[in-house]
Design an enzyme around this catalytic site. Structure first.
Site, short mmCIF file in Angstrom:
data_model
loop_
_atom_site.label_atom_id
_atom_site.label_comp_id
_atom_site.label_asym_id
_atom_site.label_seq_id
_atom_site.Cartn_x
_atom_site.Cartn_y
_atom_site.Cartn_z
N SER A 119 0.83 -1.21 0.00
CA SER A 119 0.00 0.00 0.00
C SER A 119 0.85 1.25 0.00
O SER A 119 1.95 1.28 0.58
CB SER A 119 -0.86 -0.02 1.27
OG SER A 119 -1.47 1.23 1.44
N TYR A 143 -1.84 0.47 10.00
CA TYR A 143 -2.08 -0.27 8.76
C TYR A 143 -0.85 -0.19 7.84
O TYR A 143 -0.35 -1.21 7.35
CB TYR A 143 -3.32 0.30 8.07
CG TYR A 143 -3.47 -0.15 6.65
CD1 TYR A 143 -3.87 -1.45 6.36
CD2 TYR A 143 -3.18 0.71 5.59
CE1 TYR A 143 -3.99 -1.88 5.05
CE2 TYR A 143 -3.30 0.29 4.28
CZ TYR A 143 -3.70 -1.00 4.02
OH TYR A 143 -3.81 -1.42 2.73
N LYS A 147 1.97 -3.18 6.49
CA LYS A 147 2.34 -3.48 5.09
C LYS A 147 3.85 -3.38 4.92
O LYS A 147 4.48 -4.21 4.24
CB LYS A 147 1.62 -2.52 4.14
CG LYS A 147 0.12 -2.72 4.09
CD LYS A 147 -0.22 -4.06 3.43
CE LYS A 147 -1.69 -4.36 3.37
NZ LYS A 147 -2.00 -5.66 2.79
#
Ligand code: UFG
Length: 325
Positions: A119, A143, A147
């Protein structure tokens, strides 16, 4: 040459579209998904399906010993940056822990070609824009950190000869294809929420922050159509098959739009007004994320073809109204 691809998270939005694209070109597909956020309804015909978590070591080992898998694409993971800030442990356990279990099972089974859904959230606040893959990584959300951690795991595994990989850093996945659209529970993404507000199916859209250092004060994002994303995964598998060891690659359009610009575009496409209210910033949101896409073009031979903002919105709008694009 046709291959047998394990699609982890293939009962989700982008995973199911990619699985369909693989089947369309003649590859075999096995999907593994725990259905925690995905749905059996979107699994394409012709794909084998195993309901299991990628963090279930026994299930992964059993699956890999019984199926002759050549490569894996991993979409499985939680995706809401906002939620990751209020429930960080959930994101570390699932996005890092479970993915690592899958990677170890793959490595033990000698399946050494891996395409990872990474991402743009790995970058954090932009130091320059559009962002190249060499831009420093300093995630502003849990988040994004998860990643980046998986990318680090992959890099170490590649350096030890245990895995070859392509990490695809998606910018903002959006749009719809053949009636498949984003339908997260709960929905957190801008375009589906704004469309639902325009139709009166949801309360007014909250615009998160109007004091960002951008021309109109709202966040800028690079929206990329899911059909373009799906194609990129096929190209990533192809470069792995031809020997690539390690590749980290942005997937975007190099064109950014503010939240206010997205609202205006939705009003133009739908002919409806988007009721909205201006609220405070959402924790973890960088001001601007816009991709440089030169590497994807040069190495994957990939360029977006369906990602003009109005096309993305039109496809999402038709899918949400029950008419396919
Ligand atoms: N936004 C609002 N109101 C909403 C929802 C979103 O104003 O109700 C704003 C957000 O603050 C952000 C923009 O709209 O500025 C886009 O938000 P999304 O939630 O649609 O998407 P994100 O940019 O937060 O995240 C998405 C993916 C991530 C990825 C990121 C990279 O979910 O996986 O894009 O660009 F990392």
């Amino acid at each position: 040459m046709a291959r047998h691809v394990l699609v982890a998270g293939g009962a989700g939005f982008i995973g199911s579209l990619t699985a369909q694209a693989l089947l369309d070109r003649g590859d075999r597909v096995t999907i593994v998904d725990d259905l925690s956020t995905g749905s059996k309804d979107v699994i394409p015909q012709g794909a084998a399906f195993h309901e299991a978590s990628i963090g279930d070591e026994v299930a992964m080992t059993t699956l890999l010993s019984s199926a002759d898998i050549d490569a894996c694409i991993c979409f499985a993971g939680f995706i809401a940056a906002g939620e990751s800030m209020s429930d960080p442990g959930k994101y570390f356990v699932n996005n890092v822990g479970a993915t690592t279990v899958l990677l170890e099972a793959l490595a033990k089974a000698q399946v050494q070609q891996f395409v990872f859904s990474s991402s743009a959230a790995v970058y954090g606040e932009p130091l320059f824009t559009p962002m190249t893959e060499t831009h420093p990584t300093a995630p502003t959300s849990v988040y994004g950190e998860t990643k980046l951690m998986v990318e680090r795991v992959l890099s170490w595994m590649a350096s030890r000869g245990a895995m070859r990989y392509v990490a695809l850093r998606y910018f903002n996945a959006a749009g719809a294809l053949e009636g498949h659209r984003e339908a997260h529970q709960p929905e957190t993404h801008l375009i589906p929420l704004a469309l639902a507000a325009a139709k009166g199916e949801r309360p007014a859209l909250q615009v998160f922050g109007t004091d960002y250092p951008t021309p109109d004060g709202t966040c800028i994002r690079d929206y990329i159509h899911v059909s373009d994303l799906a194609r990129a995964h096929l190209a990533a598998l192809d470069v792995l098959a031809s020997g690539t060891t390690e590749l980290v690659c942005n997937l975007g359009t190099s064109q950014g739009y503010s939240v206010r610009e997205v609202i205006s575009a939705i009003e133009e496409v739908t002919g409806l007004s988007v009721p909205h209210e201006l609220t405070s910033r959402r924790p973890g949101d960088p001001a601007e994320l816009v991709a440089s896409c030169d590497l994807a073009r040069d190495v994957l031979g990939w360029v977006p073809t369906r990602s003009a903002l109005h096309d993305i919105i039109r496809d999402a709008w038709h899918a949400s109204s029950g008419t396919t694009n």
